[in-house]
Scaffold this motif. Structure first.
Motif, PDB file in Angstrom:
ATOM      1  N   HIS A  12       0.418   2.824  -3.541  1.00 45.25           N
ATOM      2  CA  HIS A  12       1.189   3.198  -2.354  1.00 45.25           C
ATOM      3  C   HIS A  12       0.578   4.401  -1.632  1.00 45.25           C
ATOM      4  O   HIS A  12       0.548   4.453  -0.403  1.00 45.25           O
ATOM      5  N   SER A  13       0.109   5.369  -2.389  1.00 45.65           N
ATOM      6  CA  SER A  13      -0.410   6.604  -1.782  1.00 45.65           C
ATOM      7  C   SER A  13      -1.840   6.451  -1.282  1.00 45.65           C
ATOM      8  O   SER A  13      -2.319   7.280  -0.494  1.00 45.65           O
ATOM      9  N   GLY A  14      -2.543   5.409  -1.745  1.00 42.40           N
ATOM     10  CA  GLY A  14      -3.924   5.217  -1.344  1.00 42.40           C
ATOM     11  C   GLY A  14      -4.903   6.091  -2.074  1.00 42.40           C
ATOM     12  O   GLY A  14      -6.108   6.087  -1.782  1.00 42.40           O
ATOM     13  N   VAL A  15      -4.425   6.855  -3.073  1.00 46.87           N
ATOM     14  CA  VAL A  15      -5.304   7.789  -3.784  1.00 46.87           C
ATOM     15  C   VAL A  15      -6.091   7.096  -4.898  1.00 46.87           C
ATOM     16  O   VAL A  15      -7.094   7.631  -5.377  1.00 46.87           O
ATOM     17  N   LEU A  16      -5.638   5.935  -5.308  1.00 46.35           N
ATOM     18  CA  LEU A  16      -6.327   5.218  -6.396  1.00 46.35           C
ATOM     19  C   LEU A  16      -7.510   4.441  -5.838  1.00 46.35           C
ATOM     20  O   LEU A  16      -7.421   3.268  -5.502  1.00 46.35           O
ATOM     21  N   LEU A  17      -8.634   5.114  -5.760  1.00 45.78           N
ATOM     22  CA  LEU A  17      -9.855   4.498  -5.253  1.00 45.78           C
ATOM     23  C   LEU A  17     -10.577   3.768  -6.369  1.00 45.78           C
ATOM     24  O   LEU A  17     -10.537   4.181  -7.523  1.00 45.78           O
TER      25      LEU A  17
END
Length: 243
Positions: free
Chosen positions: A233-238
């Motif tokens: 959801h946050s987009g931080v998990l690259l």
């Protein structure tokens, strides 16, 4: 809880390549932006392929006209042969010409289909939703000459996979707790929760579920490869992160 180290991987990743030869006419996206399935990202000069399509259509029309004529001549020969006005050989020749004309129409139709497909390939579309990388080729360059030129990559990062290895000693009680003699997790009636934390985070704020386990234990390491799927959801998990 059992604690392991692992790494993230993209849910989907697609390399977009040029499938036909031509000069790149336009790039229709901003690097790192989000794109939707079916969106046109690149356009290769379509004019040569449009001309080929029109040529193939004209050839098909001509073949169909020739077939119509051959069909009329075959039917006429059939009537005359039944009245013994012509020899059977003449009738067979007319039938053979009709069959050849049918084959010519089929070939012309195949050529037209191929021409339409190549024209469609001049529009390079993304097959998935996701985030697009940078364009690897600039407008005006020749692409698809001798190889399927890589144009860009699209990554679906709405969720990520997390891969880690479970040790043999930890695996055995898990196998007993979560039955493996059923077809799917839904049939087990429960799922294995997974919590993920990044290198700079305290605790494990990202929640997911186990969605895949390997079919065997690696005897050289005494571990089994396991995968979880985690919402991003946050987009931080690259993709490619250590977790």
């Amino acid at each position: 809880y059992l604690e392991y180290t692992g790494s993230t991987s993209a849910l989907e990743s697609v390399d977009l390549r040029a499938r036909v030869k031509g000069f790149l006419e336009s790039v229709n996206f901003v690097p790192s932006s989000r794109v939707t399935k079916g969106e046109v990202l690149f356009v290769i000069d379509p004019k040569p392929y449009k001309a080929r399509e029109e040529e193939a259509q004209a050839s098909l029309d001509a073949r169909k006209a020739a077939l119509d004529l051959a069909q009329v001549e075959q039917e006429k020969a059939k009537q005359l042969e039944s009245k013994e006005a012509i020899s059977q050989i003449k009738y067979l020749e007319a039938t053979a010409k009709r069959d050849v004309a049918k084959a010519d129409v089929a070939k012309a139709q195949a050529d037209l289909d191929a021409a339409k497909l190549n024209l469609e390939y001049t529009q390079v579309k993304t097959p998935i939703d996701g985030r697009v990388g940078r364009n690897l080729v600039d407008v005006g360059n020749l692409v698809g000459a001798g190889e399927n030129t890589l144009l860009t990559t699209v990554v679906n990062d709405s969720s990520v996979y997390v891969y880690f290895n479970v040790s043999e000693l930890d695996l055995l009680p898990l196998v007993r707790k979560y039955r493996v003699d059923v077809e799917s997790p839904s049939e087990r009636g429960d799922t294995v929760p997974v919590y993920v934390g990044l290198a700079d985070e305290k605790g494990y704020p990202h929640e997911g579920t186990l969605d895949f386990t390997d079919t065997k234990v690696d005897s050289s390491t005494g571990t089994m490869r396991v995968r979880a799927i985690v919402k991003n959801h946050s987009g931080v998990l690259l993709p490619g992160l250590f977790v």
